[in-house]
Scaffold this motif. Sequence first.
Motif, PDB file in Angstrom:
ATOM      1  N   TYR A 482       0.649  -1.240   0.102  1.00 15.49           N
ATOM      2  CA  TYR A 482       0.026  -0.084   0.038  1.00 15.49           C
ATOM      3  C   TYR A 482       0.882   1.196   0.113  1.00 15.49           C
ATOM      4  CZ  TYR A 482      -4.469  -2.304   1.082  1.00 15.49           C
ATOM      5  OH  TYR A 482      -5.421  -3.295   0.668  1.00 15.49           O
ATOM      6  N   GLY A 483       2.114   0.983   0.188  1.00 13.68           N
ATOM      7  CA  GLY A 483       2.862   2.275   0.686  1.00 13.68           C
ATOM      8  C   GLY A 483       2.403   3.425   1.644  1.00 13.68           C
ATOM      9  N   GLU A 484       1.981   2.771   2.711  1.00 11.27           N
ATOM     10  CA  GLU A 484       1.277   3.618   3.717  1.00 11.27           C
ATOM     11  C   GLU A 484       1.996   3.348   5.112  1.00 11.27           C
ATOM     12  OE1 GLU A 484      -2.960   3.397   3.851  1.00 11.27           O
ATOM     13  OE2 GLU A 484      -3.200   3.660   1.836  1.00 11.27           O
ATOM     14  N   GLU A 485       1.958   4.341   5.880  1.00 12.90           N
ATOM     15  CA  GLU A 485       2.424   4.062   7.382  1.00 12.90           C
ATOM     16  C   GLU A 485       1.532   3.552   8.060  1.00 12.90           C
ATOM     17  OE1 GLU A 485       5.247   5.508   9.226  1.00 12.90           O
ATOM     18  OE2 GLU A 485       5.778   4.797   7.193  1.00 12.90           O
ATOM     19  N   ARG A 486       0.104   3.289   7.578  1.00 14.02           N
ATOM     20  CA  ARG A 486      -0.780   2.815   8.279  1.00 14.02           C
ATOM     21  C   ARG A 486      -0.514   1.246   8.733  1.00 14.02           C
ATOM     22  NH1 ARG A 486      -6.887   2.705   6.714  1.00 14.02           N
ATOM     23  NH2 ARG A 486      -7.874   0.749   7.140  1.00 14.02           N
ATOM     24  N   TYR A 487       0.365   0.396   8.091  1.00 11.93           N
ATOM     25  CA  TYR A 487       0.818  -0.872   8.336  1.00 11.93           C
ATOM     26  C   TYR A 487       2.230  -1.047   8.862  1.00 11.93           C
ATOM     27  CZ  TYR A 487      -3.374  -1.636   5.621  1.00 11.93           C
ATOM     28  OH  TYR A 487      -4.718  -1.688   5.313  1.00 11.93           O
ATOM     29  N   ARG A 488       2.866   0.351   9.310  1.00 12.94           N
ATOM     30  CA  ARG A 488       4.199   0.015   9.637  1.00 12.94           C
ATOM     31  C   ARG A 488       4.060  -0.789  11.185  1.00 12.94           C
ATOM     32  NH1 ARG A 488       1.717   4.618  11.841  1.00 12.94           N
ATOM     33  NH2 ARG A 488       1.911   5.170  13.871  1.00 12.94           N
ATOM     34  N   PRO A 489       5.125  -1.671  11.267  1.00 14.13           N
ATOM     35  CA  PRO A 489       5.052  -2.792  12.337  1.00 14.13           C
ATOM     36  C   PRO A 489       5.696  -1.987  13.691  1.00 14.13           C
ATOM     37  CG  PRO A 489       6.074  -3.783  10.434  1.00 14.13           C
ATOM     38  CD  PRO A 489       5.919  -2.323  10.099  1.00 14.13           C
ATOM     39  N   SER A 490       4.971  -2.388  14.790  1.00 17.44           N
ATOM     40  CA  SER A 490       5.359  -1.875  15.941  1.00 17.44           C
ATOM     41  C   SER A 490       6.824  -2.308  16.224  1.00 17.44           C
ATOM     42  CB  SER A 490       4.533  -2.639  17.034  1.00 17.44           C
ATOM     43  OG  SER A 490       5.066  -2.338  18.395  1.00 17.44           O
ATOM     44  N   LEU A 491       7.497  -1.322  16.912  1.00 16.24           N
ATOM     45  CA  LEU A 491       8.833  -1.650  17.417  1.00 16.24           C
ATOM     46  C   LEU A 491       8.965  -2.583  18.110  1.00 16.24           C
ATOM     47  CD1 LEU A 491      11.774  -0.698  17.368  1.00 16.24           C
ATOM     48  CD2 LEU A 491      11.184   1.090  19.159  1.00 16.24           C
ATOM     49  N   LEU A 492       8.009  -3.007  19.020  1.00 18.70           N
ATOM     50  CA  LEU A 492       8.062  -4.074  20.006  1.00 18.70           C
ATOM     51  C   LEU A 492       7.830  -5.512  19.292  1.00 18.70           C
ATOM     52  CD1 LEU A 492       8.042  -4.985  22.982  1.00 18.70           C
ATOM     53  CD2 LEU A 492       5.466  -5.224  22.922  1.00 18.70           C
ATOM     54  N   LEU A 493       7.298  -5.530  18.064  1.00 19.42           N
ATOM     55  CA  LEU A 493       7.215  -6.609  17.288  1.00 19.42           C
ATOM     56  C   LEU A 493       8.484  -6.864  16.667  1.00 19.42           C
ATOM     57  CD1 LEU A 493       5.451  -8.829  16.254  1.00 19.42           C
ATOM     58  CD2 LEU A 493       4.876  -7.200  14.120  1.00 19.42           C
ATOM     59  N   ARG A 494       9.072  -5.944  16.193  1.00 22.80           N
ATOM     60  CA  ARG A 494      10.465  -5.946  15.590  1.00 22.80           C
ATOM     61  C   ARG A 494      11.397  -6.590  16.536  1.00 22.80           C
ATOM     62  NH1 ARG A 494      10.644  -4.604  10.228  1.00 22.80           N
ATOM     63  NH2 ARG A 494       9.290  -2.920   9.531  1.00 22.80           N
ATOM     64  N   ARG A 495      11.386  -6.061  17.648  1.00 20.39           N
ATOM     65  CA  ARG A 495      12.493  -6.005  18.842  1.00 20.39           C
ATOM     66  C   ARG A 495      12.159  -7.547  19.178  1.00 20.39           C
ATOM     67  NH1 ARG A 495      11.447  -2.780  23.560  1.00 20.39           N
ATOM     68  NH2 ARG A 495      12.425  -0.997  22.219  1.00 20.39           N
ATOM     69  N   ARG A 496      10.888  -8.165  19.468  1.00 15.83           N
ATOM     70  CA  ARG A 496      10.712  -9.504  19.843  1.00 15.83           C
ATOM     71  C   ARG A 496      11.097 -10.717  18.836  1.00 15.83           C
ATOM     72  NH1 ARG A 496       7.552  -9.624  24.620  1.00 15.83           N
ATOM     73  NH2 ARG A 496       8.718  -7.931  25.897  1.00 15.83           N
ATOM     74  N   VAL A 497      10.834 -10.195  17.493  1.00 17.43           N
ATOM     75  CA  VAL A 497      11.553 -11.289  16.484  1.00 17.43           C
ATOM     76  C   VAL A 497      13.003 -11.257  16.370  1.00 17.43           C
ATOM     77  CG1 VAL A 497      11.621 -11.647  13.931  1.00 17.43           C
ATOM     78  CG2 VAL A 497       9.275 -10.828  15.019  1.00 17.43           C
ATOM     79  N   ALA A 498      13.428 -10.198  16.718  1.00 14.84           N
ATOM     80  CA  ALA A 498      14.971 -10.092  16.536  1.00 14.84           C
ATOM     81  C   ALA A 498      15.739 -10.800  17.763  1.00 14.84           C
ATOM     82  CB  ALA A 498      15.478  -8.641  16.441  1.00 14.84           C
ATOM     83  N   GLU A 499      14.781 -10.754  19.027  1.00 16.07           N
ATOM     84  CA  GLU A 499      15.204 -11.639  20.465  1.00 16.07           C
ATOM     85  C   GLU A 499      15.046 -12.773  20.306  1.00 16.07           C
ATOM     86  OE1 GLU A 499      15.003  -7.699  23.247  1.00 16.07           O
ATOM     87  OE2 GLU A 499      13.329  -9.029  22.945  1.00 16.07           O
ATOM     88  N   GLY A 500      13.972 -13.369  19.380  1.00 19.89           N
ATOM     89  CA  GLY A 500      13.577 -14.705  19.137  1.00 19.89           C
ATOM     90  C   GLY A 500      12.517 -14.983  20.609  1.00 19.89           C
ATOM     91  N   ARG A 501      11.906 -13.898  20.870  1.00 14.24           N
ATOM     92  CA  ARG A 501      11.025 -14.003  22.083  1.00 14.24           C
ATOM     93  C   ARG A 501       9.610 -13.756  21.680  1.00 14.24           C
ATOM     94  NH1 ARG A 501      12.593  -9.339  25.709  1.00 14.24           N
ATOM     95  NH2 ARG A 501      11.040 -10.354  27.125  1.00 14.24           N
ATOM     96  N   ALA A 502       8.489 -14.301  22.505  1.00 15.25           N
ATOM     97  CA  ALA A 502       7.226 -13.894  22.467  1.00 15.25           C
ATOM     98  C   ALA A 502       6.687 -12.659  22.919  1.00 15.25           C
ATOM     99  CB  ALA A 502       6.174 -15.049  22.935  1.00 15.25           C
ATOM    100  N   LEU A 503       5.356 -12.290  22.426  1.00 13.56           N
ATOM    101  CA  LEU A 503       5.035 -11.015  22.971  1.00 13.56           C
ATOM    102  C   LEU A 503       4.659 -11.079  24.521  1.00 13.56           C
ATOM    103  CD1 LEU A 503       3.104  -9.868  19.761  1.00 13.56           C
ATOM    104  CD2 LEU A 503       4.890  -8.554  21.103  1.00 13.56           C
ATOM    105  N   HIS A 504       4.228 -12.271  25.042  1.00  5.45           N
ATOM    106  CA  HIS A 504       4.009 -12.410  26.235  1.00  5.45           C
ATOM    107  C   HIS A 504       5.082 -12.971  27.270  1.00  5.45           C
ATOM    108  CE1 HIS A 504      -0.404 -12.280  26.781  1.00  5.45           C
ATOM    109  NE2 HIS A 504      -0.716 -12.358  25.662  1.00  5.45           N
ATOM    110  N   ASP A 505       6.401 -12.919  26.644  1.00  5.25           N
ATOM    111  CA  ASP A 505       7.551 -13.400  27.702  1.00  5.25           C
ATOM    112  C   ASP A 505       7.968 -12.149  28.377  1.00  5.25           C
ATOM    113  OD1 ASP A 505       7.815 -15.556  26.288  1.00  5.25           O
ATOM    114  OD2 ASP A 505       9.567 -15.243  25.210  1.00  5.25           O
TER     115      ASP A 505
END
Length: 505
Positions: A482-505
């Motif tokens: 879409y080329g829109e900021e509407r779908y920008r991923p949350s920093l927390l989501l990016r961080r947890r993916v990089a850390e290999g952790r779940a959101l509920h950790d």
Amino acid sequence: MTALNINAQIAVIGAGAMGAGIAQVAAQAGHPVLLLDNRPGAAAQAIEGIDRQLGKRVEKGKLSDQARLATVARLQAVDNIAALADCALIIEAIVESLEVKRALFRQLESLCGEHCMLVSNTSSLSITSIAAQLDHPQRLLGLHFFNPAPVMALVEIVSGLASDPSLAECLYDTAKAWGKKPVHTRSTPGFIVNRVARSFYAENLRLLQEGAADCPTLDALMRDAGGFAMGAFELTDLIGHDVNYAVTCSVFDAYYGDTRFLPSLIQKELVDAGRLGRKSGQGFYHYADGITRAQPTEVTSRAVVDTCVVEGDLGVANALLARLREHGVEVIQRDGHGVVRVGDAVLALSDGRMACQRAREDGLDNLILFDLAFDYGQASRIAVSCCANIDPTALQQGVALLQRAGLSVSQLSDSPALAVMRTVATLANEAADAVLHGVASAADVDLAMRAGVNYPQGPLAWADAIGLGHILTVLDNLQAGYGEERYRPSLLLRRRVAEGRALHD
């Protein structure tokens, strides 16, 4: 601090549907309750209405007549604010006007003892702003019930900038003692539920606007594949489009025009036309007697398929394989990149790209994308999309395979992330940002969405179950598409993916 003593007197100001419901909850819990309204006779009428509602429960065997009588006896209508001077807790449920609420709480502050807790049931106004003109702003908090208050389990305990944390804990324990499911939240626009839930409405409205499918089909997919109690269009018809649209506009404005909360022109047009949903007789659907609602669209196939080849891991969709085997399909597994081959067709779980884009980029001919399901073992419907040049025979083979699993198949236009996948991904993304910004804990966000709007699973736990890497990929692809900021991923989501952790950790 523990819950309020059962003998503590409580007052509710505002005898409308919400105020009367809150008064009923407190009285049923055992508290003496004063009910005040500035309309002559309104408080007494509200108590009569509570009595009638409880009487219906008695008739159905859900409540004893003794309990009904005891509850009503604890309710007292008063016609003067001075009668509230000795209350331990005062809850206002009046008009959503900042100045009106401020004036009321200034009056209450001068009237009541220093240990009286002052509480607003506001759903949209800032607790910090309401409290700002008080001499003791720490006394004011939010206690946001959901309508109807006697039925809905969730209560948001809202703390403003100056709110006393010990009072927030007291309210939390009190709400729990009343049989509710309380959650803590900071006073930010929309609190938890009215912020996170915007994606549920917004993404379905966008799909409708883009012609991906019609209302009955999208609603059926949310229910039959997503596990939601209602689809977005039937739900907004029930809420009322004037109310739902106003909340969206309020949240959009409060976040300085963040496109995640962009109001829908389709919904605005309904409001402008007076088509407010059930209460006006027409919204997305007609509610006049004798009108039959259109059914969701389906594609069917007469092709015969008995075997499929699964290449690699399907992730959250692996449960679909057991279902195919149960229905007599031979499933052959081998290494690969997460696709299913049947005849000339290739099926894959959506990763947020359009089918035409993914087919070209991954070199997959006759690609059919299928949507997320809450439970692939129990879902009764699934959405698919494909690129325009797919071989008709291959499409028939792919649809036939899904039909063999017992699924009704609804075809959408070639839309990024289809319907359920895009809805869940954006819900999880907004929920992750709420946690990142300290609005509430991950556990409270998920509890709020389950208990407040009856989601089948909290969006953060749902994202963990799908796999955060996949959710991040879907959002990245939506943003790129879409080329829109509407779908920008949350920093927390990016961080947890990089850390290999779940959101509920």
